[in-house]
Design an enzyme around this catalytic site. Structure first.
Site, PDB file in Angstrom:
ATOM      1  N   LYS A 298      -9.939  -6.576  -0.234  1.00 13.70           N
ATOM      2  CA  LYS A 298      -9.090  -5.711  -0.770  1.00 13.70           C
ATOM      3  C   LYS A 298      -8.744  -4.288  -0.158  1.00 13.70           C
ATOM      4  O   LYS A 298      -9.808  -3.663   0.351  1.00 13.70           O
ATOM      5  CB  LYS A 298      -9.510  -5.368  -2.345  1.00 13.70           C
ATOM      6  CG  LYS A 298      -8.511  -4.949  -3.259  1.00 13.70           C
ATOM      7  CD  LYS A 298      -9.099  -4.937  -4.791  1.00 13.70           C
ATOM      8  CE  LYS A 298      -8.281  -4.176  -5.688  1.00 13.70           C
ATOM      9  NZ  LYS A 298      -6.709  -4.792  -5.854  1.00 13.70           N
ATOM     10  N   GLY A 299      -7.388  -3.806  -0.304  1.00  9.72           N
ATOM     11  CA  GLY A 299      -7.117  -2.534   0.511  1.00  9.72           C
ATOM     12  C   GLY A 299      -7.888  -1.482   0.143  1.00  9.72           C
ATOM     13  O   GLY A 299      -8.286  -1.185  -0.989  1.00  9.72           O
TER      14      GLY A 299
ATOM     15  N   GLY B 202      -0.895  -1.067  -7.407  1.00 10.17           N
ATOM     16  CA  GLY B 202      -0.959   0.125  -6.793  1.00 10.17           C
ATOM     17  C   GLY B 202      -2.329   0.312  -6.115  1.00 10.17           C
ATOM     18  O   GLY B 202      -2.716   1.582  -5.946  1.00 10.17           O
TER      19      GLY B 202
ATOM     20  N   CYS C 297       2.772   1.462   2.904  1.00 12.06           N
ATOM     21  CA  CYS C 297       2.676   2.490   2.193  1.00 12.06           C
ATOM     22  C   CYS C 297       3.514   3.823   2.461  1.00 12.06           C
ATOM     23  O   CYS C 297       3.741   3.914   3.502  1.00 12.06           O
ATOM     24  CB  CYS C 297       1.131   3.056   2.195  1.00 12.06           C
ATOM     25  SG  CYS C 297       0.016   1.776   1.753  1.00 12.06           S
TER      26      CYS C 297
ATOM     27  N   LYS D  48      -0.017  -4.784   9.437  1.00 12.17           N
ATOM     28  CA  LYS D  48       0.632  -5.909   8.470  1.00 12.17           C
ATOM     29  C   LYS D  48       2.027  -5.067   8.225  1.00 12.17           C
ATOM     30  O   LYS D  48       2.000  -3.978   7.670  1.00 12.17           O
ATOM     31  CB  LYS D  48      -0.223  -5.889   7.080  1.00 12.17           C
ATOM     32  CG  LYS D  48       0.358  -6.881   6.204  1.00 12.17           C
ATOM     33  CD  LYS D  48      -0.626  -7.159   5.122  1.00 12.17           C
ATOM     34  CE  LYS D  48      -0.114  -8.409   4.245  1.00 12.17           C
ATOM     35  NZ  LYS D  48      -1.126  -8.714   3.143  1.00 12.17           N
TER      36      LYS D  48
ATOM     37  N   ASN E  32       4.457  -8.575   4.295  1.00 17.13           N
ATOM     38  CA  ASN E  32       3.795  -8.160   2.877  1.00 17.13           C
ATOM     39  C   ASN E  32       4.929  -8.474   1.859  1.00 17.13           C
ATOM     40  O   ASN E  32       5.980  -9.069   2.315  1.00 17.13           O
ATOM     41  CB  ASN E  32       3.731  -6.561   3.040  1.00 17.13           C
ATOM     42  CG  ASN E  32       2.613  -5.951   2.260  1.00 17.13           C
ATOM     43  OD1 ASN E  32       2.258  -6.594   1.035  1.00 17.13           O
ATOM     44  ND2 ASN E  32       1.989  -5.132   2.537  1.00 17.13           N
TER      45      ASN E  32
ATOM     46  N   GLY F 270       2.794 -15.216   3.247  1.00 15.57           N
ATOM     47  CA  GLY F 270       3.915 -15.513   2.144  1.00 15.57           C
ATOM     48  C   GLY F 270       4.271 -16.671   1.673  1.00 15.57           C
ATOM     49  O   GLY F 270       4.687 -17.449   2.281  1.00 15.57           O
ATOM     50  N   GLY F 271       3.661 -16.961   0.620  1.00 18.44           N
ATOM     51  CA  GLY F 271       4.098 -18.249  -0.152  1.00 18.44           C
ATOM     52  C   GLY F 271       3.498 -19.431   0.411  1.00 18.44           C
ATOM     53  O   GLY F 271       3.754 -20.801   0.128  1.00 18.44           O
TER      54      GLY F 271
ATOM     55  N   THR G  54      -1.225 -15.442  -3.008  1.00 19.76           N
ATOM     56  CA  THR G  54      -1.198 -15.694  -4.187  1.00 19.76           C
ATOM     57  C   THR G  54      -1.594 -17.053  -4.778  1.00 19.76           C
ATOM     58  O   THR G  54      -1.867 -17.389  -5.967  1.00 19.76           O
ATOM     59  CB  THR G  54       0.436 -15.663  -4.553  1.00 19.76           C
ATOM     60  OG1 THR G  54       0.907 -14.399  -4.288  1.00 19.76           O
ATOM     61  CG2 THR G  54       0.937 -16.088  -6.057  1.00 19.76           C
TER      62      THR G  54
END
Length: 308
Positions: free
Chosen positions: A49-50, A76, A134, A169, A196, A247-248, A270
């Protein structure tokens, strides 16, 4: 031919991944959350996680909304902060027989550089993924990843601060992603990961209010795969560093499309929310495909798109 004879390795700078399937940052926590659901050692790597210098509570709820063929999130970048990560999360990660990659973000270039400098001295980290989507508070909130000069500057600062392999990224919210990709590669990125999330929104028609408290969020899931695939194909033709497709990606066929388009590795995001076993099932599916087609090295598949 057996799966043991297939050469799966992927080199990201000095880091060698044993296979090309990674977890996407923000969708797999810090690894321990999935440890009773899958064999984490099967993965090519985990991107945690970021991480920011200080802990962050993220945005107020509601922060996740399901959409057609995907989801919106406005978490966030909630996280425990650098010190708590090293103290509380990394000891478990270091016990795993797979690469640990740390996604970092900041509001100023100095933030990125400081996190990288401090991580450089920490044992057990294989690489850094730089989230340049960001907003730069010193530039009026413009995202680092939407301006080639800013993207170059932040990656160059991180490159100077650490010897660890670097992955930039990339944000899809740009006119030409290849311009940004070339900028970060020139600045010292050892690889690029894309894409992203895509900025999007949803509305509750009964209340006429946004369904996210933040109004807009990041769209991910199957809905963005064709966009991600196109950008990976474009980028792989323009840069010499490895491209990681994101992505997907929900199944092995999705991942294989990215390899054919030019990706050297993939990140699964996801899909982890829908199926906690998605990563290992995708890896098994890739292996079965290669067996079926007599592919002995991943490099035979990467960039093999037939245009004529």
């Amino acid at each position: 031919m057996t799966t043991a004879s297939v050469d799966w390795h992927v080199d990201i700078g000095a880091l060698r991944l044993k296979n090309p399937v990674l977890t996407a940052s923000g969708t797999f926590g810090y690894g321990v959350e999935f440890s009773e659901l899958i064999d984490l050692g099967q993965l090519g790597g985990m991107i945690v996680k970021g991480l920011s210098l200080e802990p962050s509570r993220g945005n107020p709820p509601p922060r996740i909304v399901e959409t057609a063929c995907g989801m919106l999130n406005a978490i966030g970048l909630e996280n425990v902060g650098l010190d708590a990560f090293v103290r509380d999360k990394l000891p478990f990660l270091k016990t795993l027989p797979t690469a640990v990659l740390v996604n970092i973000y900041g509001k100023r270039i100095e933030d990125y550089a400081e996190i990288a400098r401090r991580l450089d001295a920490v044992e057990g980290i294989g690489a850094i993924e730089i989230n340049i989507s960001c907003p730069n508070v010193q530039a009026g909130g413009v995202a680092f990843g939407t301006d080639p000069a800013m993207a170059h500057a932040v990656v160059a600062a991180v490159r100077e601060a650490t010897r660890l392999p670097l992955i930039a990224k990339l944000s899809p919210n740009v006119t030409d992603i290849t311009v940004i990709a070339r900028a970060v590669a020139d600045a010292g990125a050892d690889a690029v990961s894309l894409i992203n999330t895509i900025t999007a929104m949803a509305i509750d028609i009964e209340t006429r209010k946004p369904r996210l408290a933040n109004i807009t969020g990041g769209l991910s899931g199957p809905a963005i795969k064709p966009v991600a695939l196109r950008m990976v194909w474009q980028t792989a033709r323009e840069v010499k560093v490895p491209v990681i497709g994101v992505g997907g990606i929900m199944n092995a066929a999705d991942a294989i499309e990215f390899f054919i388009a030019g990706a050297s590795a993939v990140e699964v995001g996801t899909a982890n929310f829908v199926n906690p076993r998605a990563t290992v099932e995708i890896l098994a599916g890739i292996e079965a495909y290669c067996m079926r087609h007599g592919i002995q090295r991943l490099s035979e598949l990467v960039g093999s798109l037939v245009l004529a």
